[in-house]
Structure formats: structure tokens, C-alpha cells
Design an enzyme around this catalytic site. Structure first.
Site, short mmCIF file in Angstrom:
data_model
loop_
_atom_site.label_atom_id
_atom_site.label_comp_id
_atom_site.label_asym_id
_atom_site.label_seq_id
_atom_site.Cartn_x
_atom_site.Cartn_y
_atom_site.Cartn_z
N HIS A 14 -3.29 6.83 2.62
CA HIS A 14 -3.73 5.50 2.21
C HIS A 14 -5.11 5.26 2.83
CE1 HIS A 14 -4.02 1.41 1.26
NE2 HIS A 14 -3.78 0.96 2.47
N CYS A 19 0.82 -1.23 0.00
CA CYS A 19 0.00 0.00 0.00
C CYS A 19 0.85 1.27 0.00
CB CYS A 19 -0.94 0.00 1.19
SG CYS A 19 -1.81 -1.55 1.39
N ASN A 43 -10.23 -0.33 0.43
CA ASN A 43 -8.76 -0.37 0.39
C ASN A 43 -8.30 -1.01 -0.92
OD1 ASN A 43 -6.05 -0.86 0.74
ND2 ASN A 43 -6.24 -1.70 2.80
O1 UT7 Z 1 -3.68 -1.57 3.69
C1 UT7 Z 1 -3.23 -2.01 4.92
C2 UT7 Z 1 -3.94 -3.25 5.30
N1 UT7 Z 1 -4.89 -3.30 6.30
C3 UT7 Z 1 -5.26 -2.45 7.27
O2 UT7 Z 1 -4.86 -1.37 7.40
C4 UT7 Z 1 -6.26 -2.99 8.25
C5 UT7 Z 1 -6.08 -2.42 9.63
N2 UT7 Z 1 -7.05 -2.96 10.54
C6 UT7 Z 1 -8.36 -2.60 10.54
O3 UT7 Z 1 -8.76 -1.77 9.74
C7 UT7 Z 1 -9.26 -3.19 11.57
O4 UT7 Z 1 -8.51 -3.91 12.52
C8 UT7 Z 1 -10.35 -4.12 10.97
C9 UT7 Z 1 -11.36 -3.30 10.20
C10 UT7 Z 1 -9.72 -5.15 10.06
C11 UT7 Z 1 -11.10 -4.83 12.08
O5 UT7 Z 1 -11.66 -3.88 12.97
P1 UT7 Z 1 -11.51 -4.05 14.55
O6 UT7 Z 1 -12.21 -2.94 15.17
O7 UT7 Z 1 -10.04 -4.20 14.82
O8 UT7 Z 1 -12.31 -5.37 14.78
P2 UT7 Z 1 -11.78 -6.75 15.41
O9 UT7 Z 1 -10.89 -7.47 14.46
O10 UT7 Z 1 -11.31 -6.49 16.82
O11 UT7 Z 1 -13.15 -7.53 15.52
C12 UT7 Z 1 -14.18 -7.12 16.44
C13 UT7 Z 1 -15.34 -8.06 16.29
C14 UT7 Z 1 -14.94 -9.54 16.33
O12 UT7 Z 1 -15.98 -10.24 16.98
P3 UT7 Z 1 -15.83 -10.70 18.52
O13 UT7 Z 1 -14.59 -11.55 18.54
O14 UT7 Z 1 -15.66 -9.42 19.28
O15 UT7 Z 1 -17.09 -11.43 18.78
C15 UT7 Z 1 -14.88 -9.93 14.88
O16 UT7 Z 1 -15.14 -11.31 14.70
O17 UT7 Z 1 -15.93 -7.87 14.99
C16 UT7 Z 1 -16.02 -9.12 14.31
N3 UT7 Z 1 -15.88 -8.87 12.91
C17 UT7 Z 1 -16.93 -8.60 12.12
N4 UT7 Z 1 -18.24 -8.49 12.37
C18 UT7 Z 1 -19.06 -8.21 11.35
C19 UT7 Z 1 -14.75 -8.86 12.15
N5 UT7 Z 1 -15.06 -8.60 10.86
C20 UT7 Z 1 -16.40 -8.43 10.82
C21 UT7 Z 1 -17.29 -8.14 9.78
N6 UT7 Z 1 -18.61 -8.02 10.10
N7 UT7 Z 1 -16.90 -7.95 8.52
#
Ligand code: UT7
Length: 334
Positions: free
Chosen positions: A257, A117, A287
Site C-alpha cells: 500500500h 486501504c 495514497n
Molecule cells: O492509508 C493509510 C492512511 N494514512 C497513513 O498511512 C498515514 C501515516 N502517517 C504518515 O504518513 C505521517 O504521519 C504523516 C505524513 C501524515 C505526517 O508525517 P510526520 O513525520 O508524522 O509529521 P508530524 O505529523 O509529526 O508533523 C511534523 C510537523 C508538524 O509541525 P510541528 O508541530 O513540529 O511544528 C506539523 O504541523 O510537520 C508539520 N506538518 C507539515 N508541514 C508542512 C504536517 N503536515 C505538513 C505539511 N507541510 N503538509
């Protein structure tokens, strides 16, 4: 910084997005997710998906043609083509060589650049070195991705985040005091496992077994990347500014980004930038890795948001891990 003999800057920009739109509501029918979760946690509402017969080079060529037209530059004038991508058409030949051929850029050297990225800011910086030394007169830098082809559509942690697109810029000599003023490039390979396609090269060649285990698709530890991103986005811009002895208040536009609106807002806060001075299109496109920054730049330029003399900070981070920022004084007339 010592005055440069030749200043390298952006002469023209272009972008292209595939027609097919995949909305959050569409995703609700594919995985266990909701429009509300995706919007609140990422800021994304929809993304573009390339057609089955559309490759990264197909998107890249459209963006390149628009950038060349905007820069009033013919393909024969281009000395160098850099394509920043992690979704090249093939491992060999490079996507840059395909673009060279299809554009008829008969004089150009061409190579792909792998910095995920952060790739466009890396590519812009590399191209600028050739212009500043006088070795080359004009370069074409493209960020292009078809990430949809590497998405595990059963993994809600990743499939809601990514989209396809391409952005391009023609780089050449600009007036004194304009163009690329400074840059900061960095890497931390120790964090390499955080975003990877495990089975995609010599370490684990693609096989029936790796495909069955979805190891040929994107794997990401979102939380680790998030923590890294919120620190590095602002810090890399600060390092670029320090090289110029320029206070952050001088920045007119931040072009970040587009991985997550919360990461963008955090970077804006660290740089004390109001959000109306931050170019954001994540809600429309998600993204698109290396394509995010050049598309945001080209779209904002097409909307005439930038004015000659504006200070623009580009800031990217991604797999590798990598990061990059560029400080540009916009040289194009309104
Ligand atoms: O280009 C560079 C590459 N990537 C990035 O920059 C990504 C950087 N990271 C992020 O943007 C965030 O960490 C994410 C958007 C990927 C995830 O957001 P988060 O606030 O960190 O969520 P999390 O991974 O802590 O998940 C929270 C909850 C989980 O459920 P439990 O364990 O609390 O029950 C996940 O299973 O949200 C759940 N979850 C979802 N729920 C509905 C994860 N993905 C989804 C989804 N829909 N798509």
C-alpha cells in the site's frame, strides 16, 4: 497447506488515473506546505484528481475494461464483481452494481467491500474463495477511489497525502501451484478513530452543521497510523509466509500500500527486500486507498516487470483499522 483442487489467480489487470495532476508546487499555493516537506516526509511529488463530474465508478469502469481485455474475458463471463472503496458513488446502490450494469456483466453478483486501504487484498481473498470452491469461474475485483472529494483542502496534515485512481484484476482458475498461495486478513476496531470521516453515515448524518465543521471530510491522526503501519505491513506478510512455511527470501516482489515512502521502506527492511524489488509509485499518485495496490500491480504487470513463477507479496493497511496480505505465484506468461 493442503493442496487445493482449484487454484485461483490473476488472469488480467488494468488501471486508470484521472488526467488532472496536482503537484506539490500547486499545493504550496493552497496550504502552508512545501515541496521539500511533502517529498521528505511522504515521498509524494504529485497526485491525480478526478474531474468534478467524474465519480468513483467512472474510474473503476476504465480499469475494469482494461483488466477484462488483458484477461481476454468478456463481461458476460464474470460471475462476481467486488468493488473495494471508501468513496462509493452513493451509499445505495453499490458502486459494484453500477459497474455490473455499465459493463453488461449480466450474470454477475455484485457488492462493495469496505476495508479501506486493505480493501483490494481483502477483495482478492474473498473472490479467490469462490473460485477455489468451484462456485464461480471468474471474478472482477476493483479498488477505486475519489478521495479528493473527501479532502479538507485547509488541512495540511491530510490534503497533501491523497489522490484518485482505480485498479482492477480478473480472478479465475490458474495452473496448480500458481495464483493465491496464502493470505492474512486482520482488523483492530479499537483503532478506528485514527482515520475517519466522522459525519458520513447513521451515527452522524451529514448536516449543515457537520459540513460547517468539516466533519464530512477525512480526519486522521497521522502519527498513530504511522506507528501501526510500520509494524503491521511486515508482520502480515510474515504471517502469510508462515502458513506456507516459506522463507521471506523467496519473495521476488513486494507490492505494498502506498501511504508513505518511509512506511514502505520500513516494511522492505523488515522483510529484507531491496527497494528495487518493491513496486513504488507513490511519487506519482500519492495514497489512493484501495486503489493503490491494484494500480501498482497492474502498472508493474504492464511494464513486464513480473515473470511467470515470481512470488509476489501484497501488503496493505488502513482505516478500520484493517490489514491484509496475499502471497501470489504469478501465473501469467511473459
Ligand atoms: O492509508 C493509510 C492512511 N494514512 C497513513 O498511512 C498515514 C501515516 N502517517 C504518515 O504518513 C505521517 O504521519 C504523516 C505524513 C501524515 C505526517 O508525517 P510526520 O513525520 O508524522 O509529521 P508530524 O505529523 O509529526 O508533523 C511534523 C510537523 C508538524 O509541525 P510541528 O508541530 O513540529 O511544528 C506539523 O504541523 O510537520 C508539520 N506538518 C507539515 N508541514 C508542512 C504536517 N503536515 C505538513 C505539511 N507541510 N503538509
Amino acid at each position: 497447506m493442503t493442496a487445493k483442487k482449484i487454484n485461483a489467480g490473476i488472469l488480467g489487470t488494468g488501471y486508470y488515473l484521472p488526467e488532472k495532476i496536482l503537484s506539490n508546487n500547486d499545493l504550496e499555493t493552497i496550504v502552508d506546505t512545501s515541496d521539500e516537506w511533502i517529498t521528505e516526509r511522504t515521498g509524494i511529488k504529485e497526485r491525480r484528481i478526478a474531474a468534478d463530474d467524474e465519480a468513483t465508478s467512472d474510474l473503476a469502469i476504465r480499469a475494469a475494461e482494461m483488466a477484462l481485455k488483458d484477461a481476454k474475458t468478456s463481461p458476460e463471463e464474470i460471475d462476481l464483481i467486488i468493488v473495494a472503496t471508501l468513496t462509493s458513488d452513493r451509499i445505495i446502490p453499490s458502486t459494484a452494481c453500477m459497474i455490473q450494469n455499465r459493463l453488461g456483466a449480466s450474470r454477475a453478483a455484485a457488492f462493495d467491500l469496505s476495508a479501506a486501504c486493505a480493501g483490494f487484498a481483502y477483495g482478492l481473498t474473498v473472490a479467490a474463495q469462490f473460485i477455489e470452491t468451484g462456485a464461480y469461474k471468474k471474478a472482477l475485483v476493483i479498488g477505486a477511489e475519489t478521495l479528493s472529494k473527501y479532502i479538507n483542502w485547509e488541512d495540511r496534515n491530510t490534503c497533501v497525502l491523497f489522490g484518485d485512481g482505480a485498479g482492477a484484476a480478473v480472478i479465475g482458475q490458474v495452473e496448480d501451484g500458481f495464483g493465491l498461495l496464502s493470505f492474512d486478513l486482520g482488523s483492530d476496531g479499537a483503532g478506528g478513530d485514527a482515520i475517519q470521516i466522522p459525519s458520513s453515515g447513521s451515527l452522524m448524518p451529514v448536516s449543515k452543521e457537520s459540513i460547517d465543521q468539516r466533519l464530512n471530510l477525512i480526519h486522521m491522526n497521522g502519527k498513530d497510523v504511522f506507528k501501526f503501519a510500520v509494524k503491521v505491513m511486515g508482520n502480515t506478510v510474515k504471517r502469510s509466509l508462515e502458513k506456507l512455511d516459506m522463507p521471506k527470501e523467496k519473495i521476488d516482489w513486494l507490492v505494498p500500500h502506498q501511504a508513505n515512502i518511509r512506511i514502505i521502506q520500513s516494511a522492505a527492511r523488515r522483510l529484507a527486500m531491496p527497494m528495487d524489488k518493491v513496486v513504488v509509485n507513490i511519487q506519482k499518485y500519492g495514497n489512493m486507498s484501495a486503489a493503490c495496490i491494484p494500480i501498482a500491480l497492474a502498472e508493474a504487470a504492464a511494464e513486464k516487470r513480473f515473470h511467470k513463477g515470481d512470488i509476489i507479496a501484497l501488503s496493505g493497511f488502513g482505516a478500520g483499522l484493517t490489514w491484509a496480505s496475499c502471497i501470489i505465484r504469478w501465473s501469467k506468461e511473459d
